[in-house]
Design an enzyme around this catalytic site. Structure first.
Site, PDB file in Angstrom:
ATOM      1  N   GLN A  83     -42.012 -29.070  54.730  1.00 37.34           N
ATOM      2  CA  GLN A  83     -40.993 -29.125  55.774  1.00 37.34           C
ATOM      3  C   GLN A  83     -39.589 -28.978  55.183  1.00 37.34           C
ATOM      4  O   GLN A  83     -38.616 -28.928  55.920  1.00 37.34           O
ATOM      5  CB  GLN A  83     -41.098 -30.459  56.529  1.00 37.34           C
ATOM      6  CG  GLN A  83     -42.411 -30.638  57.279  1.00 37.34           C
ATOM      7  CD  GLN A  83     -42.571 -32.058  57.791  1.00 37.34           C
ATOM      8  OE1 GLN A  83     -43.103 -32.919  57.102  1.00 37.34           O
ATOM      9  NE2 GLN A  83     -42.101 -32.303  58.997  1.00 37.34           N
ATOM     10  N   VAL A  85     -36.327 -27.400  53.072  1.00 35.44           N
ATOM     11  CA  VAL A  85     -35.646 -26.103  52.951  1.00 35.44           C
ATOM     12  C   VAL A  85     -34.953 -25.971  51.603  1.00 35.44           C
ATOM     13  O   VAL A  85     -34.202 -25.029  51.384  1.00 35.44           O
ATOM     14  CB  VAL A  85     -34.629 -25.918  54.098  1.00 35.44           C
ATOM     15  CG1 VAL A  85     -35.321 -25.964  55.452  1.00 35.44           C
ATOM     16  CG2 VAL A  85     -33.491 -26.944  54.036  1.00 35.44           C
ATOM     17  N   HIS A 103     -39.978 -24.784  57.749  1.00 38.00           N
ATOM     18  CA  HIS A 103     -38.629 -24.793  58.303  1.00 38.00           C
ATOM     19  C   HIS A 103     -37.696 -23.824  57.582  1.00 38.00           C
ATOM     20  O   HIS A 103     -36.476 -23.934  57.694  1.00 38.00           O
ATOM     21  CB  HIS A 103     -38.067 -26.218  58.279  1.00 38.00           C
ATOM     22  CG  HIS A 103     -38.867 -27.165  59.108  1.00 38.00           C
ATOM     23  ND1 HIS A 103     -38.919 -28.527  58.870  1.00 38.00           N
ATOM     24  CD2 HIS A 103     -39.679 -26.945  60.177  1.00 38.00           C
ATOM     25  CE1 HIS A 103     -39.717 -29.104  59.755  1.00 38.00           C
ATOM     26  NE2 HIS A 103     -40.193 -28.169  60.555  1.00 38.00           N
TER      27      HIS A 103
END
Length: 233
Positions: A83, A85, A103
């Site tokens: 999840q 970045v 994400h």
């Protein structure tokens, strides 16, 4: 599957933990919400400055990231769903073909008008030259980082591949994630329903703890290398 908690030992604060970004600055969520971003040039300006100041730009992988590379190289890791970045799994040496960034990634930049791509460093260089809200050089459209903001859809190809990996998993390990953001959080339940042994490594309770075969509360930088050693035994 990893969440923000795996990167805190690399100096990147999480969102929902006791010292998380949203607890310290509830207004921060606007900077990563697409409707606010599109509607308000000042939000875009602040969002670019947030990316500039992000500790992820200079962060280094920690022991947990490196342990997952060892697990992969031992042939025991099918997919690494993240999840985050911050790109730290790739920086640690994980195979890009196995890493699914649900994400997106903060180091790329996309034009919402024509789809032209560039880099975060290019956008920041333009800001340094005096453009507070740099527009696309090709079409004049709004630029944003290649992260999935709140209010945007995840890549259907990426989420489909993640779901397929969860369905075939023998062991599904959720590391440093609150398991509150959908559809990512549902992958843990999907894996468990399909017979996987669910292991949760997280400092705080999650909604899926009761489904887990094992819940580990120890610091992630210590817990993940120990867990990886067990899984490779």
């Amino acid at each position: 599957m990893t969440g923000a908690g795996i990167s805190t030992e690399s100096g990147i604060p999480d969102y929902r933990g006791p010292g998380g970004v949203w607890r310290r600055d509830p207004d921060h969520e606007k900077l990563v919400t697409i409707d606010y971003y599109l509607a308000d040039p000042d939000i875009r300006r602040r969002s670019w400055e947030y990316r500039r100041a992000s500790p992820a730009r200079d962060a280094e992988p920690n022991a947990a990231h490196r342990a997952l590379v060892e697990l992969e190289r031992a042939g025991r890791l099918d997919r690494l769903i993240t999840q985050n970045v911050d790109g730290l799994h790739l920086k640690a040496g994980s195979d890009p073909e196995r890493v699914l960034e649900l994400h997106g990634n903060m180091f790329g930049v996309l034009c919402l008008g024509c789809g032209a791509r560039s880099s975060l460093e290019e956008a920041l260089a333009r800001i340094d030259a005096g453009e507070q809200d740099p527009a696309c050089l090709a079409c004049g459209g709004i630029l944003k980082t290649t992260t999935v903001m709140f209010g945007e859809n995840l890549s259907q190809d990426v989420i489909a591949e993640a779901a397929e990996a969860a369905e075939r998993a023998e062991v599904f390990v959720a590391v440093g994630t609150s398991l509150q953001v959908m559809p990512a959080a549902s992958l843990a339940a999907l894996a468990e329903r399909n017979g996987a042994r669910l292991i949760i490594v997280n400092a705080e309770p999650t909604p899926y703890d009761e489904l887990a075969a094992e819940v580990i509360r120890d610091p992630i930088g210590e817990a993940v290398p120990r867990l990886v050693a067990r899984l490779m035994a």
